[in-house]
Design an enzyme around this catalytic site. Structure first.
Site, PDB file in Angstrom:
ATOM      1  N   ASP A  13      -6.942   4.791  10.938  1.00  0.00           N
ATOM      2  CA  ASP A  13      -7.663   6.054  11.001  1.00  0.00           C
ATOM      3  C   ASP A  13      -7.336   6.708  12.346  1.00  0.00           C
ATOM      4  O   ASP A  13      -6.860   6.040  13.270  1.00  0.00           O
ATOM      5  CB  ASP A  13      -9.166   5.759  10.868  1.00  0.00           C
ATOM      6  CG  ASP A  13      -9.993   7.028  10.769  1.00  0.00           C
ATOM      7  OD1 ASP A  13      -9.528   8.001  10.147  1.00  0.00           O
ATOM      8  OD2 ASP A  13     -11.108   7.048  11.325  1.00  0.00           O
ATOM      9  N   ASP A  15      -9.466   9.656  14.128  1.00  0.00           N
ATOM     10  CA  ASP A  15     -10.634   9.937  14.972  1.00  0.00           C
ATOM     11  C   ASP A  15     -11.510   8.690  15.120  1.00  0.00           C
ATOM     12  O   ASP A  15     -11.860   8.056  14.135  1.00  0.00           O
ATOM     13  CB  ASP A  15     -11.459  11.076  14.362  1.00  0.00           C
ATOM     14  CG  ASP A  15     -10.673  12.378  14.341  1.00  0.00           C
ATOM     15  OD1 ASP A  15     -10.162  12.758  15.398  1.00  0.00           O
ATOM     16  OD2 ASP A  15     -10.557  12.996  13.265  1.00  0.00           O
TER      17      ASP A  15
END
Length: 256
Positions: A13, A15
């Site tokens: 991922d 963020d």
């Protein structure tokens, strides 16, 4: 041998894992450099469908992370991949930004408000009553409803912003039709990402900061799941869920 020793490719991922509010998380640049130097296939995933991979790559470079655009997989790309597999050369009425419209153009979809096969909703900062009304009427007359990602809100410096999931709820309320949602926690997003880099579930690791999207989708896709504590999750949050990641680490620095 540590289970992580079998991992030959990685999905991560963005963020809360690699960057936080526009700043690279310590260890992120080193991890990306290590993967690149060792020729390890990887993709950086984001549910955000606003930006094209090129835009995101430029934004990441500004934070000190050298991630080329072909190493970025967005919910917009995953949505385009799904629609191309379902109906090659189809048509769509799109509510979204350049990340989504570009992805759909690249697979040869036609953008139209005349009898489209699909209404496709992504993240947008330009919602208006007219586009919402058009989407509701098109779905009512038979267009299938697709949403890039289920996030109800997104972050901003001033606080939460309504995201695609909230707008989808409004359209669902008005039409009685639930959308098909492509992004996390739908494990399809990970499967399409793995196809892109030629990876297999039993030898792929997934790094995320959210139990409710990253970890659950990683488990459902059969991946080695790593939860990092640099984003949303903490011990109390982890304890709420009936499933656990394979590993819990303080940050990506622990993977170097």
């Amino acid at each position: 041998m540590n289970a992580r020793g079998k991992i030959t490719s990685w999905l991560t991922d963005m963020d809360g894992v690699l960057v936080h509010e526009g700043v690279a998380i310590p260890g992120a640049a080193e991890l990306i450099a290590k993967w690149t130097a060792e020729g390890i296939p990887f993709l950086v995933l984001t549910n955000n469908s606003i930006y094209t991979p090129r835009d995101l790559s430029a934004r990441l470079v500004a934070t000190g992370l050298n991630i080329p655009e072909d190493r970025i997989w967005t919910s917009a790309l995953a949505t385009a991949d799904f629609l191309h597999s379902q109906m090659p050369g189809g048509s769509a009425y799109v509510i979204g930004e350049s990340g989504l419209t570009t992805a759909l153009h690249e697979i040869g979809f036609v953008m139209t408000d005349q009898n489209p096969d699909y209404v496709v909703l992504g993240e947008t900062r330009n919602l208006n009553f007219e586009t919402m009304t058009k989407a509701i009427r098109l779905i009512g007359s038979g267009s299938r409803f697709i949403v890039t990602n289920p996030d109800a809100t997104g972050p901003s410096a001033d606080g939460p912003l309504p995201a695609a999931g909230s707008v989808a709820a409004l359209i669902t309320k008005a039409t009685g039709m639930d959308p098909y949602i492509v992004g996390k926690p739908n494990p399809m997003m990970f499967r399409s990402a793995m196809r892109k880099i030629g990876a297999h579930s039993e030898s792929t690791g997934m790094i995320g900061d959210r139990m409710d999207t990253d970890v659950v989708a990683g488990i459902e896709a059969g991946l080695h799941t790593v939860l990092v504590l640099t984003g949303i999750a903490d011990a109390a949050e982890i304890a709420k869920y009936p499933f656990r990641p394979t590993e819990i680490l303080n940050s990506v620095a622990d993977l170097i």
